[in-house]
Motif scaffolding. Structure first.
Motif, short mmCIF file in Angstrom:
data_model
loop_
_atom_site.label_atom_id
_atom_site.label_comp_id
_atom_site.label_asym_id
_atom_site.label_seq_id
_atom_site.Cartn_x
_atom_site.Cartn_y
_atom_site.Cartn_z
N ILE A 122 5.60 -16.65 0.45
CA ILE A 122 6.76 -15.81 0.73
C ILE A 122 7.92 -16.68 1.19
O ILE A 122 7.80 -17.44 2.16
N ASN A 123 9.04 -16.56 0.49
CA ASN A 123 10.24 -17.33 0.80
C ASN A 123 11.39 -16.38 1.14
O ASN A 123 11.55 -15.32 0.52
N ILE A 124 12.21 -16.77 2.09
CA ILE A 124 13.30 -15.91 2.56
C ILE A 124 14.30 -15.57 1.45
O ILE A 124 14.69 -14.40 1.32
N PRO A 125 14.75 -16.53 0.61
CA PRO A 125 15.69 -16.15 -0.45
C PRO A 125 15.13 -15.08 -1.38
O PRO A 125 15.87 -14.22 -1.87
N ASP A 126 13.82 -15.12 -1.62
CA ASP A 126 13.20 -14.13 -2.50
C ASP A 126 13.32 -12.73 -1.90
O ASP A 126 13.53 -11.75 -2.62
N ILE A 127 13.16 -12.62 -0.59
CA ILE A 127 13.26 -11.31 0.05
C ILE A 127 14.66 -10.73 -0.15
O ILE A 127 14.82 -9.56 -0.53
N TYR A 128 15.68 -11.54 0.08
CA TYR A 128 17.06 -11.06 -0.10
C TYR A 128 17.33 -10.65 -1.54
O TYR A 128 17.93 -9.62 -1.81
N LEU A 129 16.89 -11.48 -2.48
CA LEU A 129 17.19 -11.18 -3.88
C LEU A 129 16.37 -10.01 -4.40
O LEU A 129 16.86 -9.21 -5.22
N LEU A 130 15.13 -9.87 -3.94
CA LEU A 130 14.35 -8.69 -4.34
C LEU A 130 14.98 -7.42 -3.79
O LEU A 130 15.07 -6.40 -4.49
N ARG A 131 15.43 -7.48 -2.55
CA ARG A 131 16.05 -6.28 -1.98
C ARG A 131 17.37 -5.96 -2.68
O ARG A 131 17.66 -4.78 -2.94
N ALA A 166 5.75 -11.22 6.88
CA ALA A 166 5.25 -11.76 5.61
C ALA A 166 4.45 -10.71 4.85
O ALA A 166 4.58 -10.57 3.62
N GLY A 167 3.61 -9.96 5.56
CA GLY A 167 2.85 -8.90 4.91
C GLY A 167 3.74 -7.81 4.36
O GLY A 167 3.51 -7.29 3.25
N GLU A 168 4.77 -7.45 5.10
CA GLU A 168 5.72 -6.44 4.63
C GLU A 168 6.46 -6.93 3.39
O GLU A 168 6.64 -6.18 2.41
N ALA A 169 6.87 -8.19 3.41
CA ALA A 169 7.57 -8.75 2.25
C ALA A 169 6.67 -8.80 1.03
O ALA A 169 7.10 -8.50 -0.10
N LEU A 170 5.39 -9.17 1.23
CA LEU A 170 4.47 -9.24 0.11
C LEU A 170 4.24 -7.86 -0.49
O LEU A 170 4.26 -7.70 -1.72
N LEU A 171 4.04 -6.85 0.34
CA LEU A 171 3.84 -5.51 -0.19
C LEU A 171 5.10 -5.02 -0.90
O LEU A 171 5.02 -4.36 -1.95
N GLY A 172 6.27 -5.35 -0.35
CA GLY A 172 7.51 -5.01 -1.04
C GLY A 172 7.58 -5.64 -2.41
O GLY A 172 7.99 -5.00 -3.39
N LYS A 173 7.18 -6.90 -2.51
CA LYS A 173 7.20 -7.59 -3.80
C LYS A 173 6.20 -6.96 -4.77
O LYS A 173 6.49 -6.82 -5.97
#
Length: 491
Positions: free
Chosen positions: A361-370, A223-230
């Motif tokens: 943090i939501n899983i679909p957001d991680i995929y779409l941001l990447r 979650a922390g990694e995803a937030l920093l990525g965002k």
């Protein structure tokens, strides 16, 4: 809902004696007795991270400000089931001041309250009793990441969109790094300063965060990694975002709770997790966000517009952007709550989400941001792969592909991904954040809509509201300025 442990309740009750935000004082904090013992043991600070007061956000007016929306005039002014609050109506109209002068609660003090709790943990947990050094570092790291999240939200409500050329002079909110109820001086930090602190907190936190996602209300390493990525996406640093989003998805493999993408082909079929479909509130999803597989880090807010409020709906252009085979359309209804009205022009209201939206943090957001980052960086095949990974869970696999002419063009593919984000996150406010960051993007600022319309029962436009560039940034609520006249208001 989770039952809060009695010990948490006791600790939080003591804490609330020491802090009450936004009163009649000259500062943001009422100065009740200072020095009250809140927690002593490491386990006490651990329990504070479970507290209801830092799990979510009471208000989220930006949900009504996204450009995929329209208003249904016969219900729009009906409070409760048409629009839920007067402030929601004002937000939809993009008015300068959403809250009335006598309103005393907003996104601002909800987030500042969270910051008080996080700062207490950050400043005190390492000196707590009985815990191991590893436990203390982990708890402090969760609070650092939580502080970064709250500052990130504040920066995106009250600061201008991040623009490298002006971020060092654009003002946001004060930075909150101490927990002191007697503090009376609050100076607005710049957007640059806010983001620098956010990045610093997350960078410091990630190594000591729990490696496994085991609790949706607690910050984990993925979650922390995803937030920093965002955060890096919002800064336009797509090259820095990709490794973090990669790491977040990789680290999900170690989760001790179900976390990943739902397959709508399965869950909306007979016997699936989203069935049976209620004829008034839609598919059976969202009633328990703690059990939602696509939630990695829960920061919930009530959102009646994905449940029963029927006066703000999806505009015709948004509805038409969905393919007929797109199963996300099952989270729309052409009828108002109670089946009392049929919307014109095949416009739809959102339903089936249980009245709750996750702002975390939501899983679909991680995929779409990447996918977006990879498209912007020219890695088109990898971007399409991420996009198809999501889409094949939202429609039949045969329909999930990306047209060749789009897949081979960097700009077209990025725009398709941005459109996919609107289809994926309709009526949950995510589009508002996208509108803000895209407004300073020379390649994609033309995709930001600036019009809300009210339609009557026959599909005739009865009112049109225009979004001014200034309103991409919230003004501070009037009660904040009345208590703190030195605070500079946004235009």
């Amino acid at each position: 809902m989770r039952v809060i442990n009695k010990k948490i309740t006791r600790i939080m009750s003591l804490l609330m004696l020491g802090v009450s935000f936004i009163g009649c004082k000259k500062d943001f904090l009422d100065t009740d007795p200072k020095g009250l013992l809140i927690a002593e043991k490491t386990s006490d600070y651990d329990l504070l991270l479970n507290a209801e007061s830092i799990r979510g956000q009471g208000l989220a007016s930006h949900i009504l400000m996204s450009d995929e929306l329209a208003g249904y005039a016969p219900l729009f002014s009906v409070l409760g089931t048409g629009t839920f609050r007067l402030s929601d109506q004002k937000a939809f109209r993009w008015e300068d001041d959403i809250y009335l002068a006598d309103d005393n609660y907003s996104e601002f003090n909800s987030l500042v309250r969270q910051l008080y709790y996080y700062n207490k943990i950050i400043n005190e947990a390492l000196d707590s009793k009985d815990g191991t050094e590893s436990q203390k570092k982990s708890i402090r790291s969760e609070a650092l990441a939580g502080r970064a999240y709250a500052h990130f939200m504040l920066a995106n409500y009250y600061g201008k969109p991040y623009n490298e050329e002006s971020a060092s002079t654009d003002l946001a909110t004060p930075l909150y790094k101490i927990a002191d109820v007697t503090q009376t001086t609050f100076t607005r930090a710049t957007v640059k300063e806010m983001y620098t602190q956010i990045v610093a907190d997350l960078t410091a936190a990630i190594p000591d965060l729990p490696q496994k996602a085991s609790n949706r209300i607690r910050m984990s390493r993925p979650a922390g990694e995803a937030l920093l990525g965002k955060v890096y996406v919002y800064m336009g640093r797509f090259d820095l975002a990709v490794p973090l989003l990669d790491a977040a998805l990789k680290d999900l493999a170690g989760a001790s709770l179900p976390v990943g993408l739902y397959d709508y082909n399965k869950e909306l079929a007979t016997g699936g997790a989203f069935t049976p479909v209620n004829p008034f509130i839609g598919p059976a999803r969202g009633m328990d966000p703690y059990a939602d597989t696509e939630v990695l880090y829960l920061k919930s807010t009530s959102n009646l517009y994905v449940y029963l409020a029927s006066g703000v709906i999806l505009n015709p252009q948004t509805v038409k952007s969905f393919a007929n085979t797109d199963l996300r359309k099952q989270f729309m209804s052409n009828f108002s709550f109670g089946m009392t009205a049929l919307y014109p022009q095949d416009m739809q209201r959102a339903w089936g989400r249980g009245g709750v939206t996750n702002l975390g943090i939501n899983i679909p957001d991680i995929y779409l941001l990447r996918a977006e980052c990879k498209a912007r960086l020219g890695d088109l095949n990898a971007a399409v792969e991420d996009l198809v990974t999501l889409r094949k869970n939202r429609m039949p696999s045969a329909e999930a592909g990306v047209p060749t002419a789009i897949a081979a063009d960097k700009i077209k593919l990025t725009r398709f991904i941005l459109e996919e984000r609107t289809r994926e996150f309709f009526m949950n406010g995510e589009r508002w954040w996208d509108m803000r960051r895209l407004s300073v993007d020379p390649d994609h600022k033309s995709t930001v809509g600036d019009t809300h319309q009210l339609y009557d029962k026959d599909g005739k436009v009865t009112a049109t509201f225009k979004l001014k560039p200034e309103r991409l940034t919230f003004r501070f609520p009037l009660y904040i300025l009345q208590s703190n006249p030195a605070m500079q208001q946004n235009p």
